[in-house]
Design a protein around this motif. Structure first.
Motif, short mmCIF file in Angstrom:
data_model
loop_
_atom_site.label_atom_id
_atom_site.label_comp_id
_atom_site.label_asym_id
_atom_site.label_seq_id
_atom_site.Cartn_x
_atom_site.Cartn_y
_atom_site.Cartn_z
N ARG A 132 18.88 -32.34 -33.32
CA ARG A 132 18.24 -32.58 -34.10
C ARG A 132 19.36 -33.05 -35.53
NH1 ARG A 132 18.37 -26.08 -37.01
NH2 ARG A 132 17.05 -26.02 -35.39
N ASP B 219 19.80 -33.13 -39.01
CA ASP B 219 19.48 -32.19 -40.12
C ASP B 219 20.52 -32.17 -41.03
OD1 ASP B 219 17.91 -30.41 -41.95
OD2 ASP B 219 16.96 -30.10 -39.75
N ARG C 18 13.22 -17.70 -33.80
CA ARG C 18 12.66 -18.50 -34.74
C ARG C 18 12.75 -17.95 -35.70
NH1 ARG C 18 11.72 -23.82 -35.15
NH2 ARG C 18 12.37 -23.60 -36.95
N ASP D 272 16.42 -18.28 -40.29
CA ASP D 272 15.67 -18.87 -38.93
C ASP D 272 16.14 -20.42 -39.54
OD1 ASP D 272 13.73 -20.30 -37.25
OD2 ASP D 272 13.34 -21.39 -38.65
N VAL E 291 16.14 -23.86 -41.54
CA VAL E 291 15.16 -23.64 -41.78
C VAL E 291 15.05 -22.65 -42.93
CG1 VAL E 291 12.90 -23.84 -41.49
CG2 VAL E 291 14.38 -24.80 -39.99
N GLU F 240 10.54 -18.26 -46.39
CA GLU F 240 9.93 -18.71 -47.36
C GLU F 240 9.08 -18.08 -47.99
OE1 GLU F 240 8.20 -23.44 -47.98
OE2 GLU F 240 6.92 -21.93 -47.64
N THR G 259 9.23 -19.05 -42.69
CA THR G 259 10.20 -20.03 -43.03
C THR G 259 9.33 -21.48 -43.29
OG1 THR G 259 9.00 -21.90 -41.47
CG2 THR G 259 11.07 -20.20 -40.28
N GLN H 33 8.79 -24.20 -42.59
CA GLN H 33 8.54 -25.68 -41.59
C GLN H 33 7.55 -24.73 -41.63
OE1 GLN H 33 10.87 -25.74 -38.00
NE2 GLN H 33 12.02 -27.80 -39.08
N MET I 123 5.83 -22.37 -39.84
CA MET I 123 6.34 -20.71 -38.46
C MET I 123 6.61 -19.14 -39.11
SD MET I 123 9.60 -20.58 -35.92
CE MET I 123 8.68 -22.04 -34.71
#
Ligand SMILES: Nc1nc2c(c(=O)[nH]1)N[C@H]1C(S)=C(S)[C@@H](COP(=O)(O)O)O[C@H]1N2
Ligand SMILES: [Mo]
Length: 380
Positions: A49, A51, A277, A305, A308, A311, A359, A361, A363
């Motif tokens: 990844r 990131d 996750r 997460d 990530v 949210e 998240t 993303q 998810m």
């Protein structure tokens, strides 16, 4: 019925058994709870990844979790009365990222309880004066040795970080760690350009190769104090690697040496298993707890997460038919999201709260957390 409520009791078995038990609801017929089958708890998978998240680390008031948690006993409703469903449950939500895990639990959680799952067996260690020496070698001109605690007198950093296991949906702690940035230790090496890999080894021979750039960008810390307490020497080493936002597998304990190598291919960055996750947990009550009608019910727990951002934390009191979405604006990825949700219920009966995280993303927690509870008539 294991809910993820009291971590100390959540042993190796609890974690795995818990996942499948979750599917059966609260002993009563509960349908529609979005939970994941046990196979979702797969191992940390290797994947690359790219990131690099940078965060702000605000020094706010720190609160260590108290002993408010109740014991989790296997729980089944005595009588199978239907569960009362409430659509769009209203409540007061807040979150705080600086709540700390009590330090005895940080080590229980991973060092002891998790041993069977993902760590090498711990020995009964006699505590000695901390051994903070770390050898640095590999593809460098001259190997050297540093005393991390001594170096820390000049170059220490202290910050709150989470440590999140990538193999179990539990296994998350938040601690104030003090250490020396890996970068500061490697500064003393003449780093050739071909060096692309760093492996931090423990006294037990454990070590996970990782891209050097990744370790430096993530600001890996060689930690010698957790929650203000010096780490004891175990098997000859006391320092632990903390890798912000990364899976706990990188967190080598009892470091003895660091090896810098030039690999044909940069090692992949470890990722968490899918079932881990957007991990979420209700921490302060166990299934079967009873509240009074009209009383304020306060639930709290964590959401995380890895790299990530979380949210929102979402609550459902109708088996996942409707969700109350509570945004966690500004949540950072270096610490857990410690949330609280307070609500009241007037109608006596049995309920099931389901909590999940969303998240950045998009998810949703594959493994939601639930709490079965009873509301008793306040007149009784
Ligand atoms: N020396 C050493 N460090 C290790 C391991 C190990 O087996 N040996 N296991 C890793 C794994 S898989 C996890 S989940 C974490 C647990 O962190 P903690 O026990 O230090 O809190 O340690 C990591 N560090
Ligand atoms: Mo792990």
């Amino acid at each position: 019925m294991k809910r993820t409520t009291e971590r100390r009791k959540k042993g190796t078995m609890g974690l795995l058994a818990g996942a499948s038990l979750l599917m059966s609801g609260c002993g009563a017929a509960m349908a529609g709870t979005p939970v994941l089958p046990a196979e979702a708890l797969d191992s940390e998978t290797d994947a690359v990844r790219a990131d690099n998240f940078h965060d702000t680390n605000t020094a706010q008031a720190e609160r260590v979790l108290g002993e408010t948690r109740l014991r989790t006993d296997d729980f089944v409703w005595k009588e199978r009365t239907p569960i009362v469903k409430v659509a769009h449950i209203k409540g007061e939500f807040s979150f705080d990222q600086d709540v700390l895990t009590p330090d005895d639990e940080i080590f229980n959680l991973y060092g002891t309880v998790m041993t069977g799952v993902c760590a090498t067996p711990g020995f009964a260690m006699e505590e000695e004066a901390g051994n903070y020496y770390v050898n640095v070698g590999g593809r460098i001109e001259k190997a050297y040795r540093v005393n991390v605690a001594e170096l820390g007198e000049e170059k220490s950093e202290s910050r709150i970080l989470k440590c999140s296991c990538g193999m179990t949906a539990g296994g998350l702690s938040n601690a104030r760690v003090t250490g020396v940035p890996l970068g500061a230790v490697l500064e003393m090496a003449q780093l050739e350009e071909t060096i692309n890999c760093v492996t931090v080894y423990g006294a037990d021979g454990y070590g996970v190769p990782m891209p050097l750039t990744y370790a430096l960008e993530k600001e890996a810390l060689l930690v010698y104090q957790i929650n203000g307490k010096p780490l004891p020497s175990q098997e000859g080493g006391a320092v632990q690697l903390w890798m912000p936002e990364a899976v706990a597998r990188y967190f080598t304990r009892n470091i003895t040496h660091i090896e810098l190598t030039a690999e044909a291919k940069e090692p992949p960055v470890l990722q968490a298993g899918e079932g881990c996750r957007a991990k979420i947990n209700i921490l302060n009550y166990a299934d079967g707890v009873e509240f009074k009608a009209g009383e304020t019910i306060r639930l709290e727990g964590y959401a995380d997460d890895y790299d990530v951002a979380i949210e929102a934390v979402e609550f459902s009191l109708d088996g996942g038919e409707t969700w109350t979405v509570c945004p966690t604006d500004g949540a950072q990825t270096d610490r857990w999201v410690y949330w609280q949700f307070a609500f009241t219920l007037e109608e006596p009966g049995e309920y099931e709260m389901t909590v999940r995280a969303r998240t950045a993303q998009g998810m949703e927690s594959p493994l939601a957390s639930t709490l079965c509870f009873r509301v008793a008539d306040s007149a009784r």
